[in-house]
Design a protein around this motif. Sequence first.
Motif, PDB file in Angstrom:
ATOM      1  N   LEU A  55      -3.426   3.789  11.676  1.00  0.00           N
ATOM      2  CA  LEU A  55      -4.016   4.638  10.992  1.00  0.00           C
ATOM      3  C   LEU A  55      -3.375   5.992  10.307  1.00  0.00           C
ATOM      4  CD1 LEU A  55      -7.342   5.483  11.322  1.00  0.00           C
ATOM      5  CD2 LEU A  55      -6.814   6.472  13.417  1.00  0.00           C
ATOM      6  N   GLY A  56      -2.677   6.800  11.202  1.00  0.00           N
ATOM      7  CA  GLY A  56      -2.096   7.912  10.775  1.00  0.00           C
ATOM      8  C   GLY A  56      -1.266   7.510   9.478  1.00  0.00           C
ATOM      9  N   SER A  57      -0.971   6.161   9.192  1.00  0.00           N
ATOM     10  CA  SER A  57      -0.049   6.031   8.548  1.00  0.00           C
ATOM     11  C   SER A  57      -1.300   5.542   6.727  1.00  0.00           C
ATOM     12  CB  SER A  57       0.864   4.610   8.068  1.00  0.00           C
ATOM     13  OG  SER A  57       2.108   4.731   9.258  1.00  0.00           O
ATOM     14  N   VAL A  58      -2.174   4.713   7.290  1.00  0.00           N
ATOM     15  CA  VAL A  58      -3.607   4.768   6.604  1.00  0.00           C
ATOM     16  C   VAL A  58      -3.558   5.630   6.180  1.00  0.00           C
ATOM     17  CG1 VAL A  58      -5.708   3.827   5.842  1.00  0.00           C
ATOM     18  CG2 VAL A  58      -4.746   2.488   7.161  1.00  0.00           C
ATOM     19  N   LEU A  59      -3.962   7.222   6.167  1.00  0.00           N
ATOM     20  CA  LEU A  59      -4.430   8.115   5.975  1.00  0.00           C
ATOM     21  C   LEU A  59      -3.688   8.720   5.336  1.00  0.00           C
ATOM     22  CD1 LEU A  59      -6.881   9.413   8.519  1.00  0.00           C
ATOM     23  CD2 LEU A  59      -7.805   8.443   7.099  1.00  0.00           C
ATOM     24  N   ALA A  60      -2.295   8.652   5.883  1.00  0.00           N
ATOM     25  CA  ALA A  60      -1.107   9.625   5.108  1.00  0.00           C
ATOM     26  C   ALA A  60      -1.071   9.053   3.243  1.00  0.00           C
ATOM     27  CB  ALA A  60       0.212   9.267   5.627  1.00  0.00           C
ATOM     28  N   LEU A  61      -1.084   7.050   3.184  1.00  0.00           N
ATOM     29  CA  LEU A  61      -1.205   6.980   2.025  1.00  0.00           C
ATOM     30  C   LEU A  61      -2.374   7.245   1.071  1.00  0.00           C
ATOM     31  CD1 LEU A  61       1.730   6.177   2.958  1.00  0.00           C
ATOM     32  CD2 LEU A  61       1.032   3.224   2.320  1.00  0.00           C
ATOM     33  N   PHE A  62      -2.987   6.996   2.193  1.00  0.00           N
ATOM     34  CA  PHE A  62      -4.813   6.970   1.450  1.00  0.00           C
ATOM     35  C   PHE A  62      -4.428   8.780   0.480  1.00  0.00           C
ATOM     36  CE2 PHE A  62      -9.220   9.964   1.102  1.00  0.00           C
ATOM     37  CZ  PHE A  62      -9.581   9.222   0.645  1.00  0.00           C
ATOM     38  N   LEU A 162       5.422  11.886   2.412  1.00  0.00           N
ATOM     39  CA  LEU A 162       4.631  11.398   2.896  1.00  0.00           C
ATOM     40  C   LEU A 162       4.912   9.897   3.781  1.00  0.00           C
ATOM     41  CD1 LEU A 162       0.866  13.386   2.429  1.00  0.00           C
ATOM     42  CD2 LEU A 162       2.281  13.528   4.507  1.00  0.00           C
ATOM     43  N   PHE A 163       4.853   9.826   1.856  1.00  0.00           N
ATOM     44  CA  PHE A 163       5.169   7.706   1.778  1.00  0.00           C
ATOM     45  C   PHE A 163       5.879   7.264   2.490  1.00  0.00           C
ATOM     46  CE2 PHE A 163       6.096   3.575  -0.492  1.00  0.00           C
ATOM     47  CZ  PHE A 163       4.495   3.310  -0.774  1.00  0.00           C
ATOM     48  N   ASN A 164       7.594   7.610   2.221  1.00  0.00           N
ATOM     49  CA  ASN A 164       8.267   6.702   2.813  1.00  0.00           C
ATOM     50  C   ASN A 164       8.452   7.176   4.696  1.00  0.00           C
ATOM     51  OD1 ASN A 164      10.356   4.536   2.493  1.00  0.00           O
ATOM     52  ND2 ASN A 164      11.730   6.200   3.018  1.00  0.00           N
ATOM     53  N   PRO A 165       8.125   8.116   4.633  1.00  0.00           N
ATOM     54  CA  PRO A 165       8.336   7.636   6.844  1.00  0.00           C
ATOM     55  C   PRO A 165       6.696   7.115   7.550  1.00  0.00           C
ATOM     56  CG  PRO A 165       8.344   9.832   6.063  1.00  0.00           C
ATOM     57  CD  PRO A 165       8.545   8.649   4.665  1.00  0.00           C
ATOM     58  N   ALA A 166       5.702   7.098   6.418  1.00  0.00           N
ATOM     59  CA  ALA A 166       4.253   6.880   7.254  1.00  0.00           C
ATOM     60  C   ALA A 166       4.392   5.101   7.218  1.00  0.00           C
ATOM     61  CB  ALA A 166       3.292   6.997   6.279  1.00  0.00           C
ATOM     62  N   VAL A 167       5.267   4.465   6.054  1.00  0.00           N
ATOM     63  CA  VAL A 167       5.447   2.924   6.454  1.00  0.00           C
ATOM     64  C   VAL A 167       7.065   2.776   7.329  1.00  0.00           C
ATOM     65  CG1 VAL A 167       6.117   0.817   4.701  1.00  0.00           C
ATOM     66  CG2 VAL A 167       4.495   2.686   3.606  1.00  0.00           C
ATOM     67  N   ALA A 168       8.145   3.524   6.931  1.00  0.00           N
ATOM     68  CA  ALA A 168       8.217   3.045   7.116  1.00  0.00           C
ATOM     69  C   ALA A 168       9.189   3.143   9.222  1.00  0.00           C
ATOM     70  CB  ALA A 168      10.479   3.946   7.483  1.00  0.00           C
ATOM     71  N   VAL A 169       7.804   4.214   9.600  1.00  0.00           N
ATOM     72  CA  VAL A 169       7.762   4.175  11.675  1.00  0.00           C
ATOM     73  C   VAL A 169       7.327   2.920  11.768  1.00  0.00           C
ATOM     74  CG1 VAL A 169       5.138   5.238  10.741  1.00  0.00           C
ATOM     75  CG2 VAL A 169       6.757   5.432  12.927  1.00  0.00           C
ATOM     76  N   ILE A 182       2.223  -3.296   6.704  1.00  0.00           N
ATOM     77  CA  ILE A 182       2.248  -2.759   6.335  1.00  0.00           C
ATOM     78  C   ILE A 182       0.984  -2.954   4.862  1.00  0.00           C
ATOM     79  CG2 ILE A 182       3.670  -2.763   4.019  1.00  0.00           C
ATOM     80  CD1 ILE A 182       5.878  -3.456   5.705  1.00  0.00           C
ATOM     81  N   GLY A 183       0.503  -4.360   4.786  1.00  0.00           N
ATOM     82  CA  GLY A 183      -0.803  -4.756   3.685  1.00  0.00           C
ATOM     83  C   GLY A 183      -1.976  -3.903   4.461  1.00  0.00           C
ATOM     84  N   VAL A 184      -1.667  -3.489   5.751  1.00  0.00           N
ATOM     85  CA  VAL A 184      -3.251  -2.897   5.886  1.00  0.00           C
ATOM     86  C   VAL A 184      -3.237  -1.177   5.666  1.00  0.00           C
ATOM     87  CG1 VAL A 184      -4.195  -2.002   8.019  1.00  0.00           C
ATOM     88  CG2 VAL A 184      -4.135  -4.124   8.414  1.00  0.00           C
ATOM     89  N   THR A 185      -1.656  -0.922   5.985  1.00  0.00           N
ATOM     90  CA  THR A 185      -1.833   0.489   5.263  1.00  0.00           C
ATOM     91  C   THR A 185      -1.548   0.588   4.089  1.00  0.00           C
ATOM     92  OG1 THR A 185      -0.161   1.341   7.297  1.00  0.00           O
ATOM     93  CG2 THR A 185       0.054   1.814   5.598  1.00  0.00           C
ATOM     94  N   THR A 186      -0.716  -0.325   2.857  1.00  0.00           N
ATOM     95  CA  THR A 186      -0.868   0.497   1.573  1.00  0.00           C
ATOM     96  C   THR A 186      -2.132   0.170   1.698  1.00  0.00           C
ATOM     97  OG1 THR A 186       0.151  -2.111   1.618  1.00  0.00           O
ATOM     98  CG2 THR A 186       1.804  -0.461   1.624  1.00  0.00           C
ATOM     99  N   GLY A 188      -4.493   1.658   2.729  1.00  0.00           N
ATOM    100  CA  GLY A 188      -5.336   3.175   2.630  1.00  0.00           C
ATOM    101  C   GLY A 188      -4.781   3.427   1.231  1.00  0.00           C
ATOM    102  N   SER A 189      -4.070   3.304   0.029  1.00  0.00           N
ATOM    103  CA  SER A 189      -3.653   3.802  -0.959  1.00  0.00           C
ATOM    104  C   SER A 189      -4.327   3.052  -1.367  1.00  0.00           C
ATOM    105  CB  SER A 189      -2.216   3.716  -1.514  1.00  0.00           C
ATOM    106  OG  SER A 189      -1.950   2.380  -1.197  1.00  0.00           O
ATOM    107  N   ALA A 190      -5.271   2.165  -2.160  1.00  0.00           N
ATOM    108  CA  ALA A 190      -5.885   1.500  -2.546  1.00  0.00           C
ATOM    109  C   ALA A 190      -7.417   2.304  -2.529  1.00  0.00           C
ATOM    110  CB  ALA A 190      -6.464  -0.020  -2.397  1.00  0.00           C
ATOM    111  N   THR A 191      -7.454   2.289  -1.473  1.00  0.00           N
ATOM    112  CA  THR A 191      -8.938   2.511  -0.291  1.00  0.00           C
ATOM    113  C   THR A 191      -9.014   4.137  -0.890  1.00  0.00           C
ATOM    114  OG1 THR A 191      -9.050   1.154   1.512  1.00  0.00           O
ATOM    115  CG2 THR A 191     -10.663   3.748   1.075  1.00  0.00           C
ATOM    116  N   GLY A 192      -8.254   4.840  -0.993  1.00  0.00           N
ATOM    117  CA  GLY A 192      -7.735   6.671  -1.841  1.00  0.00           C
ATOM    118  C   GLY A 192      -8.495   6.280  -3.020  1.00  0.00           C
ATOM    119  N   GLY A 193      -7.757   5.040  -4.206  1.00  0.00           N
ATOM    120  CA  GLY A 193      -8.108   5.021  -5.183  1.00  0.00           C
ATOM    121  C   GLY A 193      -9.285   4.314  -5.470  1.00  0.00           C
ATOM    122  N   VAL A 194      -9.451   4.420  -4.726  1.00  0.00           N
ATOM    123  CA  VAL A 194     -11.401   3.890  -5.084  1.00  0.00           C
ATOM    124  C   VAL A 194     -11.844   5.168  -4.399  1.00  0.00           C
ATOM    125  CG1 VAL A 194     -13.492   2.824  -4.108  1.00  0.00           C
ATOM    126  CG2 VAL A 194     -11.059   1.364  -4.096  1.00  0.00           C
TER     127      VAL A 194
END
Length: 471
Positions: A55-62, A162-169, A182-186, A188-194
């Motif tokens: 959840l935290g990683s999703v919001l960081a990538l958002f 933000l990006f690399n640690p949020a995925v690496a963790v 990783i797919g769920v987390t990334t 988050g970036s697509a949701t931000g793009g929406v």
Amino acid sequence: MADEEKRRSASEEKTDVETDVAPVGDAGAQDAPEPPRHDLDDVPDGGKEAWTVVLGSVLALFASAGMVNTYGAFQDYYEATLLPSSSSASVSLIGSLQIFFLYFIGTLTGRVFDAYGTKILIPLGSVITVFSLMMVSLCQKDQAYQVFLSHGVLFGIGIALLFNPAVAVLGHWFRKRRALAIGVTTGGSATGGVLLPIILEQLIPAVGFGWAVRIVGFVLLACLAVSCATIRTRLPLSGHISFRTAIDFGGFRDARYSLAALGSFLLFYVFFIPYFYIQIYANYRGVDPRIAKYLLAIMNATNVPSRVLPGYIADKVGPLRVFVPAAAVCSVLILGLWLPSHNTASIVAFAALYGLFSGAFVSLMPTYIASISPREKLGARLGSVYMVIAVASLVGTPTAGALLRETDEAHFRRLIVFCGVLSVAGTLVLALAGVAGSGSGTWKLLRRRGPAGEGMLGEEEEAEGKKDGDV
């Protein structure tokens, strides 16, 4: 005989001493508790704690990559209103700088993450990201250097932290379901793009560009506050930073790795061009502005399932068996749908379908590199590939801007053909990476005999190649 008896007697005495001492040692072992240690092979692969980290990683990538996916809306506003005197290539450079820092600094933040985890990177990246947006909101008309420094350099550094640690963790919490996480987390970036382009498009006419960007900054602040509270490491940290191991060029001795890096360069050279230019193209074709301003949101909306589902399928069949078909479909869409599109329906269809299939690029590239790399060298191998992607992203969209000197039919056709050709080339190179890992034909011979009579791949890497999803 006397000497032999003395040796036998000494041996018996030594045995008696060991017998007397042994119980004492056993008792001490029973009384003293063993210090706790982390079993590196005992990965949760789920549970409340693991999914809270997701959840935290999703919001960081958002907040980070999601804003990168939003740049198409900024590009349109910059060219039309804020920076009308700047060329399209110059405005594109601002967005490409964000992507460059995102991947390039990621090679260094990986070392900091290995040493100290997320307790420094996530809070620092959050502060820089929000501060940079506040600075963007203060930029003056035709002052390109202000936008360049705030939205290009400073914001790019912030999201890179933000990006690399949020995925690496996620590697601390998932193994068998790593591609899905990783797919769920990334996603988050697509949701931000929406959501973020829609917020901007609605707020700019109502409150002006400055306050629109500030409001977005406050939204990101709330998201990143949750990320700071929920993202945490699980495994022991080294406590020592060594940038000498941030990059591992030894991976290029592996044919699969070299081809994957080359394929990534070609694909990411053109990957972001449709995201940056689809709205400008729609305006040129006379698409209703009420529809054109949502094209980027449509593209990112269909991007969400393509971040998650390919990861789930890749866990079953291998990342490359999903990556190559997705790249091939994107090539067909660019040349077969975007190139001849002249009306609203075909442009909307391209935006939706390209978003649907291109999302696999971001989640499956690191997954494939992980599948062909030794665990102890994974961070450095990813760092090397991210450097390649950083260079491709830096020059890709400015190249598109240079090709689009004028907004007319000939220049747009040149731009789209350029995208399609490089996309096809990248797909073919990735397919060759799969052939290189299949152990057949010429590649099998190259494995057995390298330039100096030595195999290009070790036995361990060959064994991994049988299960890494080669084509």
